[in-house]
Design a protein around this motif. Structure first.
Motif, PDB file in Angstrom:
ATOM      1  N   ASN A  76       0.802  -1.226   0.000  1.00 13.69           N
ATOM      2  CA  ASN A  76       0.000   0.000   0.000  1.00 13.69           C
ATOM      3  C   ASN A  76       0.833   1.274   0.000  1.00 13.69           C
ATOM      4  N   ASN A  77       2.137   1.181   0.345  1.00 13.46           N
ATOM      5  CA  ASN A  77       2.983   2.370   0.262  1.00 13.46           C
ATOM      6  C   ASN A  77       4.305   2.088  -0.460  1.00 13.46           C
ATOM      7  N   ASP A  78       4.372   0.962  -1.147  1.00 15.75           N
ATOM      8  CA  ASP A  78       5.530   0.602  -1.978  1.00 15.75           C
ATOM      9  C   ASP A  78       6.847   0.598  -1.205  1.00 15.75           C
ATOM     10  N   SER A  79       6.792   0.220   0.053  1.00 16.00           N
ATOM     11  CA  SER A  79       8.008   0.199   0.859  1.00 16.00           C
ATOM     12  C   SER A  79       8.319  -1.226   1.280  1.00 16.00           C
ATOM     13  N   GLY A  80       9.359  -1.380   2.061  1.00 13.69           N
ATOM     14  CA  GLY A  80       9.707  -2.696   2.554  1.00 13.69           C
ATOM     15  C   GLY A  80      11.075  -2.686   3.201  1.00 13.69           C
ATOM     16  N   GLN A  81      11.592  -3.884   3.397  1.00 16.76           N
ATOM     17  CA  GLN A  81      12.873  -4.079   4.071  1.00 16.76           C
ATOM     18  C   GLN A  81      13.532  -5.320   3.497  1.00 16.76           C
ATOM     19  N   MET A  82      14.851  -5.295   3.380  1.00 21.19           N
ATOM     20  CA  MET A  82      15.592  -6.480   2.979  1.00 21.19           C
ATOM     21  C   MET A  82      16.740  -6.674   3.950  1.00 21.19           C
ATOM     22  N   ALA A  83      17.107  -7.943   4.179  1.00 19.30           N
ATOM     23  CA  ALA A  83      18.203  -8.234   5.106  1.00 19.30           C
ATOM     24  C   ALA A  83      18.986  -9.446   4.617  1.00 19.30           C
ATOM     25  N   LEU A  84      20.287  -9.254   4.441  1.00 19.18           N
ATOM     26  CA  LEU A  84      21.191 -10.357   4.110  1.00 19.18           C
ATOM     27  C   LEU A  84      21.669 -10.949   5.428  1.00 19.18           C
ATOM     28  N   THR A  85      21.504 -12.270   5.567  1.00 20.51           N
ATOM     29  CA  THR A  85      21.800 -12.909   6.850  1.00 20.51           C
ATOM     30  C   THR A  85      22.689 -14.139   6.734  1.00 20.51           C
ATOM     31  N   ASP A  88      28.396 -16.687   6.193  1.00 24.41           N
ATOM     32  CA  ASP A  88      29.748 -16.416   5.692  1.00 24.41           C
ATOM     33  C   ASP A  88      29.817 -15.160   4.819  1.00 24.41           C
ATOM     34  N   CYS A  89      28.812 -14.280   4.939  1.00 22.47           N
ATOM     35  CA  CYS A  89      28.755 -13.026   4.180  1.00 22.47           C
ATOM     36  C   CYS A  89      28.562 -11.857   5.148  1.00 22.47           C
ATOM     37  N   THR A  90      28.899 -10.673   4.678  1.00 18.83           N
ATOM     38  CA  THR A  90      28.694  -9.477   5.480  1.00 18.83           C
ATOM     39  C   THR A  90      27.196  -9.217   5.623  1.00 18.83           C
ATOM     40  N   ALA A  91      26.765  -8.966   6.849  1.00 18.24           N
ATOM     41  CA  ALA A  91      25.348  -8.675   7.100  1.00 18.24           C
ATOM     42  C   ALA A  91      24.995  -7.320   6.495  1.00 18.24           C
ATOM     43  N   PHE A  92      23.784  -7.220   5.974  1.00 22.13           N
ATOM     44  CA  PHE A  92      23.323  -5.972   5.368  1.00 22.13           C
ATOM     45  C   PHE A  92      21.813  -5.895   5.525  1.00 22.13           C
ATOM     46  N   THR A  93      21.329  -4.740   5.985  1.00 17.76           N
ATOM     47  CA  THR A  93      19.897  -4.502   6.123  1.00 17.76           C
ATOM     48  C   THR A  93      19.593  -3.131   5.557  1.00 17.76           C
ATOM     49  N   SER A  94      18.490  -3.024   4.841  1.00 16.09           N
ATOM     50  CA  SER A  94      18.150  -1.733   4.248  1.00 16.09           C
ATOM     51  C   SER A  94      16.654  -1.633   3.981  1.00 16.09           C
ATOM     52  N   PRO A  95      16.095  -0.432   4.152  1.00 11.67           N
ATOM     53  CA  PRO A  95      14.730  -0.209   3.665  1.00 11.67           C
ATOM     54  C   PRO A  95      14.753  -0.179   2.136  1.00 11.67           C
ATOM     55  N   ILE A  96      13.630  -0.480   1.533  1.00  9.09           N
ATOM     56  CA  ILE A  96      13.509  -0.459   0.073  1.00  9.09           C
ATOM     57  C   ILE A  96      12.222   0.250  -0.331  1.00  9.09           C
ATOM     58  N   LYS A  97      12.201   0.725  -1.561  1.00  8.76           N
ATOM     59  CA  LYS A  97      10.986   1.198  -2.215  1.00  8.76           C
ATOM     60  C   LYS A  97      10.860   0.354  -3.469  1.00  8.76           C
ATOM     61  N   GLY A 104       5.140  -5.659 -16.397  1.00  8.32           N
ATOM     62  CA  GLY A 104       5.681  -6.837 -15.727  1.00  8.32           C
ATOM     63  C   GLY A 104       7.088  -6.618 -15.200  1.00  8.32           C
ATOM     64  N   GLN A 105       7.451  -5.356 -15.004  1.00  8.01           N
ATOM     65  CA  GLN A 105       8.764  -5.037 -14.466  1.00  8.01           C
ATOM     66  C   GLN A 105       8.657  -4.719 -12.978  1.00  8.01           C
ATOM     67  N   PHE A 106       9.631  -5.216 -12.240  1.00  8.50           N
ATOM     68  CA  PHE A 106       9.734  -4.955 -10.814  1.00  8.50           C
ATOM     69  C   PHE A 106      10.786  -3.858 -10.655  1.00  8.50           C
ATOM     70  N   VAL A 107      10.380  -2.716 -10.159  1.00  6.45           N
ATOM     71  CA  VAL A 107      11.271  -1.571 -10.000  1.00  6.45           C
ATOM     72  C   VAL A 107      11.658  -1.477  -8.523  1.00  6.45           C
ATOM     73  N   LEU A 108      12.965  -1.475  -8.247  1.00  4.62           N
ATOM     74  CA  LEU A 108      13.487  -1.546  -6.881  1.00  4.62           C
ATOM     75  C   LEU A 108      14.477  -0.428  -6.616  1.00  4.62           C
ATOM     76  N   LYS A 109      14.299   0.267  -5.497  1.00  6.81           N
ATOM     77  CA  LYS A 109      15.277   1.240  -5.016  1.00  6.81           C
ATOM     78  C   LYS A 109      15.715   0.800  -3.621  1.00  6.81           C
ATOM     79  N   ILE A 110      17.012   0.728  -3.413  1.00 11.79           N
ATOM     80  CA  ILE A 110      17.561   0.391  -2.100  1.00 11.79           C
ATOM     81  C   ILE A 110      17.929   1.707  -1.425  1.00 11.79           C
ATOM     82  N   ILE A 111      17.433   1.898  -0.213  1.00 10.41           N
ATOM     83  CA  ILE A 111      17.617   3.149   0.506  1.00 10.41           C
ATOM     84  C   ILE A 111      18.732   2.957   1.535  1.00 10.41           C
ATOM     85  N   TYR A 112      19.879   3.546   1.270  1.00 11.55           N
ATOM     86  CA  TYR A 112      21.027   3.397   2.167  1.00 11.55           C
ATOM     87  C   TYR A 112      20.889   4.326   3.367  1.00 11.55           C
ATOM     88  N   ALA A 113      21.608   4.043   4.434  1.00 12.11           N
ATOM     89  CA  ALA A 113      21.550   4.817   5.675  1.00 12.11           C
ATOM     90  C   ALA A 113      21.733   6.306   5.395  1.00 12.11           C
TER      91      ALA A 113
END
Length: 159
Positions: A76-85, A88-97, A104-113
């Motif tokens: 409903n607001n085109d937002s979200g969150q992703m987390a690499l867990t 054996d990899c560097t952890a990473f968490t970020s909000p997304i739009k 049929g295209q998925f448009v993704l923006k990763i919002i850095y700190a």
């Protein structure tokens, strides 16, 4: 003199009537988008026909580090969150739009700190495929040695 003015007017008309091409379609596919709403795990990353390549996904980490990552999509607001867990990899968490468009295209923006979503101009456009209530795929195209190759991200719903 009249010929010069006519020529200038004609050339202005020709150049100003050229249609502008949009990079991506902004019209949202509500049905596809609502079906993605919820919590997902990125279960696998594959390169059909090219299993021996190394890909830095979304300029964050090696694509294999995305396996097991968790994703939350709020439609409903085109937002979200992703987390690499992956251990054996560097952890990473970020909000997304994100959104799914009518093509049929998925448009993704990763919002850095420290960034505001409206200030982020760069993002990723992937193809949405094989969508069901329990799974979907995002397909990116990359150039490997002059040949376009698919990177397939397989998502499965978390119950």
């Amino acid at each position: 003199m009249k010929k010069i003015i006519l020529l200038l007017a004609l050339s202005t008309l020709i150049f100003s009537c050229k249609p502008k091409a949009a990079v991506t379609n902004n019209k949202v596919d509500n049905k596809s988008q609502v079906a993605i709403k919820g919590n997902w795990i990125l279960s696998s990353v594959a390169y059909p026909g090219s299993e021996y390549i190394k890909v830095n996904s979304f300029q964050i980490a090696d694509s294999k580090c995305f396996e097991g990552s968790t994703w939350k999509f709020v439609s409903n607001n085109d937002s979200g969150q992703m987390a690499l867990t992956k251990s054996d990899c560097t952890a990473f968490t970020s909000p997304i739009k994100w959104f799914v468009n009518k093509d049929g295209q998925f448009v993704l923006k990763i919002i850095y700190a420290g960034e505001k979503a409206k200030k982020v101009r760069d993002g990723y456009v992937l193809s949405l495929a094989a969508q069901t209530q329990e799974s979907f795929q995002l397909i990116d195209k990359i150039n490997v040695g002059g040949k376009m190759t698919d990177v397939v991200y397989q998502f499965n719903r978390v119950n």
